[in-house]
Design an enzyme around this catalytic site. Structure first.
Site, PDB file in Angstrom:
ATOM      1  N   ASP A   1      97.549  62.201  -2.362  1.00 40.52           N
ATOM      2  CA  ASP A   1      96.891  61.967  -0.875  1.00 40.52           C
ATOM      3  C   ASP A   1      96.202  60.571  -0.810  1.00 40.52           C
ATOM      4  O   ASP A   1      95.747  59.785  -1.583  1.00 40.52           O
ATOM      5  CB  ASP A   1      95.833  62.870  -1.887  1.00 40.52           C
ATOM      6  N   SER A   2      95.586  60.888  -0.051  1.00 43.77           N
ATOM      7  CA  SER A   2      95.129  59.640   0.650  1.00 43.77           C
ATOM      8  C   SER A   2      94.022  59.814   1.637  1.00 43.77           C
ATOM      9  O   SER A   2      94.307  61.022   2.468  1.00 43.77           O
ATOM     10  CB  SER A   2      95.787  58.367   0.655  1.00 43.77           C
TER      11      SER A   2
ATOM     12  N   TYR B   1      96.838  56.182  10.984  1.00 45.00           N
ATOM     13  CA  TYR B   1      95.739  54.964  11.731  1.00 45.00           C
ATOM     14  C   TYR B   1      96.179  53.847  11.169  1.00 45.00           C
ATOM     15  O   TYR B   1      95.733  53.097  12.073  1.00 45.00           O
ATOM     16  CB  TYR B   1      94.838  55.438  10.859  1.00 45.00           C
TER      17      TYR B   1
ATOM     18  N   PRO C   1     106.859  62.260   6.531  1.00 44.12           N
ATOM     19  CA  PRO C   1     107.772  61.413   6.692  1.00 44.12           C
ATOM     20  C   PRO C   1     107.620  59.644   6.125  1.00 44.12           C
ATOM     21  O   PRO C   1     108.193  59.249   4.881  1.00 44.12           O
ATOM     22  CB  PRO C   1     109.064  61.476   8.022  1.00 44.12           C
TER      23      PRO C   1
ATOM     24  N   THR D   1     105.552  65.954  -1.323  1.00 42.98           N
ATOM     25  CA  THR D   1     104.585  65.710   0.485  1.00 42.98           C
ATOM     26  C   THR D   1     105.578  66.795   1.062  1.00 42.98           C
ATOM     27  O   THR D   1     107.116  65.797   1.740  1.00 42.98           O
ATOM     28  CB  THR D   1     104.507  64.319   0.146  1.00 42.98           C
ATOM     29  N   SER D   2     105.109  66.349   2.710  1.00 44.72           N
ATOM     30  CA  SER D   2     105.959  66.946   4.291  1.00 44.72           C
ATOM     31  C   SER D   2     105.661  65.948   5.016  1.00 44.72           C
ATOM     32  O   SER D   2     106.262  65.921   6.214  1.00 44.72           O
ATOM     33  CB  SER D   2     105.666  68.517   4.379  1.00 44.72           C
TER      34      SER D   2
ATOM     35  N   HIS E   1      97.026  50.622   0.490  1.00 39.40           N
ATOM     36  CA  HIS E   1      96.139  51.285  -0.621  1.00 39.40           C
ATOM     37  C   HIS E   1      97.656  52.245  -2.122  1.00 39.40           C
ATOM     38  O   HIS E   1      97.748  52.141  -2.490  1.00 39.40           O
ATOM     39  CB  HIS E   1      95.606  52.713  -0.035  1.00 39.40           C
TER      40      HIS E   1
HETATM   41  O1  IDP Z   1      99.037  54.441   4.703  1.00 42.10           O
HETATM   42  C1  IDP Z   1      98.795  54.864   5.608  1.00 42.10           C
HETATM   43  N1  IDP Z   1      98.194  54.727   6.889  1.00 42.10           N
HETATM   44  C2  IDP Z   1      97.482  55.566   8.136  1.00 42.10           C
HETATM   45  N2  IDP Z   1      97.636  56.504   8.316  1.00 42.10           N
HETATM   46  C3  IDP Z   1      97.349  56.896   6.980  1.00 42.10           C
HETATM   47  C4  IDP Z   1      97.864  56.539   6.064  1.00 42.10           C
HETATM   48  N3  IDP Z   1      97.509  56.946   3.898  1.00 42.10           N
HETATM   49  C5  IDP Z   1      97.158  58.072   5.067  1.00 42.10           C
HETATM   50  N4  IDP Z   1      97.076  58.316   5.946  1.00 42.10           N
HETATM   51  C6  IDP Z   1      95.959  58.965   7.045  1.00 42.10           C
HETATM   52  O2  IDP Z   1      95.379  60.211   6.040  1.00 42.10           O
HETATM   53  C7  IDP Z   1      95.979  61.208   6.016  1.00 42.10           C
HETATM   54  C8  IDP Z   1      96.109  61.600   4.745  1.00 42.10           C
HETATM   55  O3  IDP Z   1      96.844  63.224   4.673  1.00 42.10           O
HETATM   56  P1  IDP Z   1      97.228  63.786   3.274  1.00 42.10           P
HETATM   57  O4  IDP Z   1      97.064  62.652   2.243  1.00 42.10           O
HETATM   58  O5  IDP Z   1      96.156  64.628   2.990  1.00 42.10           O
HETATM   59  O6  IDP Z   1      98.256  64.412   3.936  1.00 42.10           O
HETATM   60  P2  IDP Z   1      99.651  64.629   4.795  1.00 42.10           P
HETATM   61  O7  IDP Z   1     101.144  64.043   3.658  1.00 42.10           O
HETATM   62  O8  IDP Z   1     100.082  65.734   4.777  1.00 42.10           O
HETATM   63  O9  IDP Z   1      99.091  63.360   6.197  1.00 42.10           O
HETATM   64  C9  IDP Z   1      97.472  60.836   7.034  1.00 42.10           C
HETATM   65  O10 IDP Z   1      97.810  62.457   7.359  1.00 42.10           O
HETATM   66  C10 IDP Z   1      96.943  59.681   8.022  1.00 42.10           C
HETATM   67  O11 IDP Z   1      96.331  60.630   8.580  1.00 42.10           O
HETATM   68 MG    MG Z   2      94.763  65.098   1.750  1.00 37.61          MG
END
Ligand code: IDP
Ligand code: MG
EC number: 3.6.1.66
Length: 195
Positions: free
Chosen positions: A71-72, A153, A10, A7-8, A178
């Site tokens: 992925d989330s 968020y 942080p 992941t990128s 989560h």
């Molecule tokens: O623990 C969390 N707290 C707040 N926002 C979250 C959390 N997990 C996921 N998200 C939101 O969902 C997006 C999930 O993005 P994804 O998993 O595709 O890639 P990312 O590693 O580039 O952020 C995050 O950028 C964020 O906006």
């Molecule tokens: Mg995603």
């Protein structure tokens, strides 16, 4: 065992490193100088599982090491589950602050503020094997941000105890979030075996 964190983001690196500190693994960020330079693939999957597998498998293949991806997303009931797997690009906004404002704007006409966070943490091995773990947490979306912690968020996401996810320390967030739940499942599955 060296495991590359695919992941990128942080915030995710911080949470994964903290949650898995009890395992005999050395988590290596994907931009570590000992690893070949790489970029994550586009998230073209239709599910969190598929997107996590795309990221983890690509990184495991390039490095020859096991790789861990998350992925989330945030699923908002009044928005029919959106933004879901598209949470990172919601409204095509370019940063967390703008995405949060966009979310508040979308929610303005709605009184139902229920939402959940979903995380799929996936470990991929260079031989193509994968294991996935899922975690979820339910909450309510506030009308304005609270707290400086976490990322994304988090400052809008109110937990049943009256605090937002942005008001928690990394350890407190792990216990309820989560991603914390998905990582806990991975940790229990691996606590009993060497790899
Ligand atoms: O623990 C969390 N707290 C707040 N926002 C979250 C959390 N997990 C996921 N998200 C939101 O969902 C997006 C999930 O993005 P994804 O998993 O595709 O890639 P990312 O590693 O580039 O952020 C995050 O950028 C964020 O906006
Ligand atoms: Mg995603």
């Amino acid at each position: 065992m060296r495991v590359v964190v695919a992941t990128s983001n942080p915030g995710k690196v911080r949470e994964m490193t903290e949650a898995l500190s009890g395992l005999p693994w050395v988590l290596v960020p994907m931009n570590d100088p000992s690893l070949p330079a790489m970029t994550l693939p586009e998230e073209t999957g239709a599910t969190y599982e598929e997107n996590a597998a795309l990221k983890a498998c690509a990184v495991s293949l390039v490095t020859g090491l096991p790789a861990l991806a998350d992925d989330s997303g945030l699923e908002v009931e009044a928005l029919g589950g959106a933004p879901g797997i598209y949470s990172a690009r919601f409204g095509n906004m370019k940063n967390d602050l703008e995405r949060n404002l966009h979310l508040l704007e979308q929610l303005r006409p709605h009184t139902n503020r229920r939402a959940k966070f979903v995380s799929v943490v996936l470990l991929a091995y260079p031989d193509g094997q994968v294991e996935a773990y899922r975690g979820e947490v339910a909450g309510q979306l506030l009308e304005g941000p609270r707290g400086q912690g976490g990322f994304g968020y988090d400052p809008l996401f109110l937990l049943p105890d009256g605090r937002t996810m942005g008001e928690l320390s990394v350890a407190e967030k792990r216990a309820v979030s989560h991603r914390g739940r998905a990582l806990e499942a991975l940790k229990s599955a691996h606590a009993a075996r060497p790899v």
